[in-house]
Structures are given as structure tokens and as C-alpha cells.
Design a protein around this motif. Structure first.
Motif, PDB file in Angstrom:
ATOM      1  N   LEU A   1      -8.669 -93.376 -22.154  1.00 31.58           N
ATOM      2  CA  LEU A   1      -9.538 -92.598 -23.033  1.00 31.58           C
ATOM      3  C   LEU A   1      -8.699 -91.603 -23.823  1.00 31.58           C
ATOM      4  O   LEU A   1      -7.573 -91.284 -23.453  1.00 31.58           O
ATOM      5  CB  LEU A   1     -10.611 -91.850 -22.227  1.00 31.58           C
ATOM      6  N   ASP A   2      -9.305 -91.105 -24.903  1.00 35.01           N
ATOM      7  CA  ASP A   2      -8.615 -90.140 -25.747  1.00 35.01           C
ATOM      8  C   ASP A   2      -9.632 -89.115 -26.226  1.00 35.01           C
ATOM      9  O   ASP A   2     -10.833 -89.395 -26.294  1.00 35.01           O
ATOM     10  CB  ASP A   2      -7.959 -90.845 -26.940  1.00 35.01           C
ATOM     11  N   SER A   3      -9.145 -87.911 -26.563  1.00 36.13           N
ATOM     12  CA  SER A   3     -10.000 -86.851 -27.112  1.00 36.13           C
ATOM     13  C   SER A   3      -9.669 -86.685 -28.590  1.00 36.13           C
ATOM     14  O   SER A   3      -8.638 -86.086 -28.929  1.00 36.13           O
ATOM     15  CB  SER A   3      -9.750 -85.520 -26.393  1.00 36.13           C
ATOM     16  N   PRO A   4     -10.485 -87.231 -29.483  1.00 34.36           N
ATOM     17  CA  PRO A   4     -10.161 -87.166 -30.907  1.00 34.36           C
ATOM     18  C   PRO A   4     -10.349 -85.781 -31.504  1.00 34.36           C
ATOM     19  O   PRO A   4      -9.770 -85.455 -32.523  1.00 34.36           O
ATOM     20  CB  PRO A   4     -11.129 -88.172 -31.530  1.00 34.36           C
ATOM     21  N   HIS A   5     -11.186 -84.966 -30.881  1.00 33.33           N
ATOM     22  CA  HIS A   5     -11.469 -83.634 -31.413  1.00 33.33           C
ATOM     23  C   HIS A   5     -11.327 -82.615 -30.285  1.00 33.33           C
ATOM     24  O   HIS A   5     -11.037 -82.956 -29.138  1.00 33.33           O
ATOM     25  CB  HIS A   5     -12.887 -83.582 -31.998  1.00 33.33           C
ATOM     26  N   VAL A   6     -11.566 -81.369 -30.629  1.00 35.18           N
ATOM     27  CA  VAL A   6     -11.510 -80.298 -29.634  1.00 35.18           C
ATOM     28  C   VAL A   6     -12.668 -80.422 -28.647  1.00 35.18           C
ATOM     29  O   VAL A   6     -12.601 -79.959 -27.512  1.00 35.18           O
ATOM     30  CB  VAL A   6     -11.551 -78.917 -30.327  1.00 35.18           C
ATOM     31  N   SER A   7     -13.739 -81.096 -29.062  1.00 38.91           N
ATOM     32  CA  SER A   7     -14.922 -81.237 -28.202  1.00 38.91           C
ATOM     33  C   SER A   7     -14.588 -82.025 -26.939  1.00 38.91           C
ATOM     34  O   SER A   7     -13.529 -82.642 -26.837  1.00 38.91           O
ATOM     35  CB  SER A   7     -16.040 -81.959 -28.959  1.00 38.91           C
ATOM     36  N   ALA A   8     -15.511 -82.006 -25.998  1.00 36.98           N
ATOM     37  CA  ALA A   8     -15.273 -82.671 -24.705  1.00 36.98           C
ATOM     38  C   ALA A   8     -15.487 -84.176 -24.774  1.00 36.98           C
ATOM     39  O   ALA A   8     -15.238 -84.885 -23.793  1.00 36.98           O
ATOM     40  CB  ALA A   8     -16.194 -82.067 -23.646  1.00 36.98           C
ATOM     41  N   GLY A   9     -15.941 -84.685 -25.907  1.00 38.18           N
ATOM     42  CA  GLY A   9     -16.215 -86.112 -26.019  1.00 38.18           C
ATOM     43  C   GLY A   9     -14.953 -86.962 -25.977  1.00 38.18           C
ATOM     44  O   GLY A   9     -13.870 -86.520 -26.366  1.00 38.18           O
ATOM     45  N   ARG A  10     -15.086 -88.178 -25.457  1.00 41.25           N
ATOM     46  CA  ARG A  10     -13.946 -89.096 -25.366  1.00 41.25           C
ATOM     47  C   ARG A  10     -14.263 -90.409 -26.084  1.00 41.25           C
ATOM     48  O   ARG A  10     -15.420 -90.822 -26.198  1.00 41.25           O
ATOM     49  CB  ARG A  10     -13.605 -89.426 -23.912  1.00 41.25           C
ATOM     50  N   VAL A  11     -13.190 -91.084 -26.521  1.00 36.59           N
ATOM     51  CA  VAL A  11     -13.288 -92.429 -27.086  1.00 36.59           C
ATOM     52  C   VAL A  11     -12.258 -93.292 -26.364  1.00 36.59           C
ATOM     53  O   VAL A  11     -11.263 -92.781 -25.845  1.00 36.59           O
ATOM     54  CB  VAL A  11     -13.007 -92.448 -28.608  1.00 36.59           C
ATOM     55  N   PRO A  12     -12.464 -94.613 -26.313  1.00 33.59           N
ATOM     56  CA  PRO A  12     -11.459 -95.479 -25.664  1.00 33.59           C
ATOM     57  C   PRO A  12     -10.211 -95.624 -26.523  1.00 33.59           C
ATOM     58  O   PRO A  12     -10.280 -95.635 -27.747  1.00 33.59           O
ATOM     59  CB  PRO A  12     -12.195 -96.812 -25.517  1.00 33.59           C
ATOM     60  N   THR A  13      -9.065 -95.729 -25.878  1.00 34.37           N
ATOM     61  CA  THR A  13      -7.823 -96.060 -26.574  1.00 34.37           C
ATOM     62  C   THR A  13      -7.763 -97.574 -26.776  1.00 34.37           C
ATOM     63  O   THR A  13      -8.637 -98.320 -26.313  1.00 34.37           O
ATOM     64  CB  THR A  13      -6.610 -95.625 -25.735  1.00 34.37           C
ATOM     65  N   GLN A  14      -6.702 -98.049 -27.443  1.00 35.97           N
ATOM     66  CA  GLN A  14      -6.539 -99.494 -27.598  1.00 35.97           C
ATOM     67  C   GLN A  14      -6.401-100.165 -26.231  1.00 35.97           C
ATOM     68  O   GLN A  14      -6.993-101.225 -25.986  1.00 35.97           O
ATOM     69  CB  GLN A  14      -5.317 -99.798 -28.447  1.00 35.97           C
ATOM     70  N   LEU A  15      -5.638 -99.537 -25.328  1.00 35.56           N
ATOM     71  CA  LEU A  15      -5.507-100.074 -23.972  1.00 35.56           C
ATOM     72  C   LEU A  15      -6.860-100.100 -23.271  1.00 35.56           C
ATOM     73  O   LEU A  15      -7.198-101.062 -22.576  1.00 35.56           O
ATOM     74  CB  LEU A  15      -4.515 -99.224 -23.160  1.00 35.56           C
ATOM     75  N   GLY A  16      -7.651 -99.035 -23.474  1.00 33.85           N
ATOM     76  CA  GLY A  16      -8.970 -98.985 -22.861  1.00 33.85           C
ATOM     77  C   GLY A  16      -9.886-100.077 -23.379  1.00 33.85           C
ATOM     78  O   GLY A  16     -10.600-100.729 -22.606  1.00 33.85           O
ATOM     79  N   LEU A  17      -9.865-100.300 -24.683  1.00 33.06           N
ATOM     80  CA  LEU A  17     -10.697-101.359 -25.262  1.00 33.06           C
ATOM     81  C   LEU A  17     -10.274-102.727 -24.718  1.00 33.06           C
ATOM     82  O   LEU A  17     -11.105-103.572 -24.398  1.00 33.06           O
ATOM     83  CB  LEU A  17     -10.598-101.343 -26.786  1.00 33.06           C
TER      84      LEU A  17
END
Length: 352
Positions: free
Chosen positions: A64-80
Motif C-alpha cells: 500500500l501507499d499513502s498518496p496524500h497527507v490523509s490517512a487513506g491508502r492506495v495499492p502499489t503496483q506490487l499490491g495490485l
């Protein structure tokens, strides 16, 4: 065992569920997924603080990665990649999608290019990505070959096929060609080429030249050898790579991604790497998924490609069908659609 599958096997049930729900939420909305959102959907009652700790662990693992300062996460390429390989649930082709694809091939249209164009348009419409359809090469046997001198450094080879199709290809012949050497080269090629397809000729001509090197005039031999490049993809008289739905990529792109999408468009407009595109499809059985930089053709665009080959009646791969879009494609729905379309096209072309 791949890096992703090893990580997956070492994760506990809670970590797996948090990871799966983050990826599914991101693929659905395109937005980072936060811990408070997950507390409402987890199968067990878990606090937001606990979920944040799990997400931090997953980020540490590179999933996972944090694209912004917020606590939300998105998957990385490895995660996908790990999600696609180990956790994704692939749906079946829905009746509406199946009917839409069947309808494109239900006409009595005889022109293969027109049919494949319709397939590409339907595929891009159903998936909201850009569709790529690699049409089969013209495989009719050759009836006659003739060389025509246009200038000292330019010549024309005329290819007449058994189905009546004629192709004229301009090329640069070796210096010093004469009318007699051109006639000799044409006679030699007609003797070995009649009844064979261009694909058949690639290795056959080289073997014939070696076997009859003493009988063939030097100039004629040079002309035949220089013409070998013409048996490849150069000079195709029809569009082999059909691309439809470019506007879908623009609509799905954020402002920061538009430059990468334009790079992708440039690649597609130049029709580069057609052979490589087919090799991507040939590299494995059935549908293949390339995410981000895994895709050597479109890595600069940050896109994902879902691609499948299609075959003729002899189970020989003759083309490929794919969908390209942002990395947050709905893989579970698009994979069976691409698979079904490839089988449909292969069956139709085999019947013809």
C-alpha cells in the motif's frame, strides 16, 4: 513462488481482509481508502486504530501507499499484482455483455477488418477502456510475383494472391540491377513461392537460395535476398492494429496523468511494437494482465493491459485482443470479457 504470493501466504486473515478491501475500494472509486471507511465493512468489529496499524504494516511491506497527507491508502503496483494473482474474484461474462459482443459478429459482413473494428468498438464501450485488436495477417497463398524497376535506387514488387488481392511494395534494390536479373529473380521466386503464404516463405526462401546458389545469377541472388524484408510486416495495405475508445482514457485520467496518456496515444498512433504486442499475448495461455511497468510497451503511460490471443481452426495464434486503461481497471469483470471476445473472434474467423 512470486514475491506477492509469498507475502500473501504470510499474512493473517485480518491483514488479508484489510488489504483486499483497500484494493477493491480503490478499484471501484479511484480514491484512497481510509481506516474509518473500513470499520464499517470489516467482517469483524475492529477499531479504526487497529486498522491503521494493519495498513501501516501493509505499507511497510510495499503493498500500500499513502498518496496524500490523509490517512487513506492506495495499492502499489506490487499490491495490485498480488491482488490480481491471489485474491481477485473473476466474474463470468454477464448476459448483457455477452449479447453486446455477439451482436457485433452476428452480421453477414464479409470484410474481416470491418468486423474487427466493430468488435473493438463494442469492447471499448463495455470496458470503458481503449480496445486493441490485432488483425490477422493476410494468409492467402501467392499466385504470382513480379519486379518492376522505378529508378536506379527504387523498385516495385507486385504480389498477386490466390484470393485476387494485389499488393504493390516499393523497396530499395541492390545497385546494378538489370531487366534480366529482375526477370531471373522473379522466375526463381515464382518457382518456390506459388501456393505458399508470406509466412511460409520466410524460412523457405533462404533455404532455396542456399540450395540453388550456383544456379542463380549474383545480381538476382542479391535482389531476392534484399526482398526478404518484404515478407515481414512492412507495407501492409490494411490496418493491423485497430485502436478504439481513446476518449475513454482521457475521461478516466486525472490532470496529472494527461501527459502520460498523450504518450500512450503517440505510441498507438505510430502503431509501434505490433510484433511485441502479439508476443505479450503469446507468452502464456489465455488472458494475461500487465500492470504498470510490467508492460514493456506502455510502461510510460502508467497503464494496465489485459490481453489474450485468438486462434484459427488449426489452434495457431493469428492475432490478439486487449483492453488498456488506468491501473485501477475492474480486472475481475474485464478479464472474462477479453477472454470471451478472443474465443468469439477465433471461432468466427475459423468458420470463414
Amino acid at each position: 513462488m512470486t514475491e506477492g504470493s509469498k507475502l500473501l501466504s504470510e499474512m493473517n486473515e485480518r491483514s488479508r481482509e484489510v488489504f483486499r478491501r483497500v484494493v477493491e475500494g480503490y478499484l471501484s472509486s479511484g480514491e484512497p481508502v481510509g481506516s474509518r471507511t473500513l470499520t464499517r465493512s470489516m467482517s469483524e468489529k475492529v477499531s479504526a486504530a487497529t486498522i491503521r496499524n494493519v495498513m501501516q504494516d501493509l505499507e511497510y511491506l510495499g503493498l500500500l501507499d499513502s498518496p496524500h497527507v490523509s490517512a487513506g491508502r492506495v495499492p502499489t503496483q506490487l499490491g495490485l499484482r498480488m491482488f490480481v494473482d491471489g485474491l481477485m474474484e473473476v466474474a463470468t461474462v454477464g448476459p448483457d455483455d455477452r449479447a453486446a459482443l455477439d451482436a457485433t459478429l452476428g452480421s453477414n459482413e464479409r470484410d474481416v477488418g470491418t468486423l474487427l473494428d466493430r468488435v473493438g468498438s463494442a469492447l471499448s464501450g463495455l470496458t470503458q477502456g481503449a480496445s486493441l485488436v490485432l488483425a490477422p495477417k493476410r494468409e492467402a497463398p501467392i499466385r504470382h510475383i513480379e519486379f518492376v524497376s522505378l529508378a536506379p535506387d527504387r523498385a516495385l514488387v507486385v504480389l498477386v494472391f490466390a484470393d485476387g488481392h494485389v499488393e504493390n511494395r516499393v523497396f530499395r534494390p541492390p545497385l546494378g540491377q538489370t531487366p534480366s536479373s529482375m526477370r531471373e529473380a522473379a522466375n526463381f521466386l515464382n518457382a518456390v513461392a506459388e501456393g505458399k503464404t508470406l509466412s511460409d516463405l520466410r524460412g523457405h526462401i533462404a533455404r532455396e537460395i542456399a540450395a540453388h546458389r550456383q544456379e542463380l545469377d549474383g545480381l538476382a541472388q542479391d535482389l531476392v535476398e534484399s526482398g526478404l524484408a518484404l515478407w515481414q510486416d512492412a507495407g501492409e495495405s490494411y490496418e493491423r492494429l485497430i485502436v478504439r475508445g481513446r476518449s475513454n482514457l482521457i475521461g478516466a485520467a486525472e490532470a496529472a496523468e494527461l501527459a502520460r496518456v498523450r504518450t500512450l496515444f503517440d505510441d498507438l498512433e505510430r502503431k509501434r511494437d505490433i510484433v511485441d504486442f502479439l508476443e505479450l499475448a503469446e507468452g502464456g495461455d489465455g488472458v494475461r494482465i500487465f500492470i504498470g511497468s510490467e508492460n514493456k510497451l506502455f510502461s510510460l503511460s502508467g497503464s494496465s493491459l489485459v490481453v489474450s490471443p485468438y486462434m484459427n481452426a488449426d489452434r495457431k495464434i493469428i492475432g490478439a485482443i486487449g483492453v488498456i486503461g488506468p491501473t485501477r481497471l475492474n480486472y475481475g469483470r474485464i478479464v472474462p470479457i477479453v477472454d470471451y471476445t478472443a474465443q468469439l473472434v477465433g471461432r468466427l474467423l475459423s468458420e470463414r
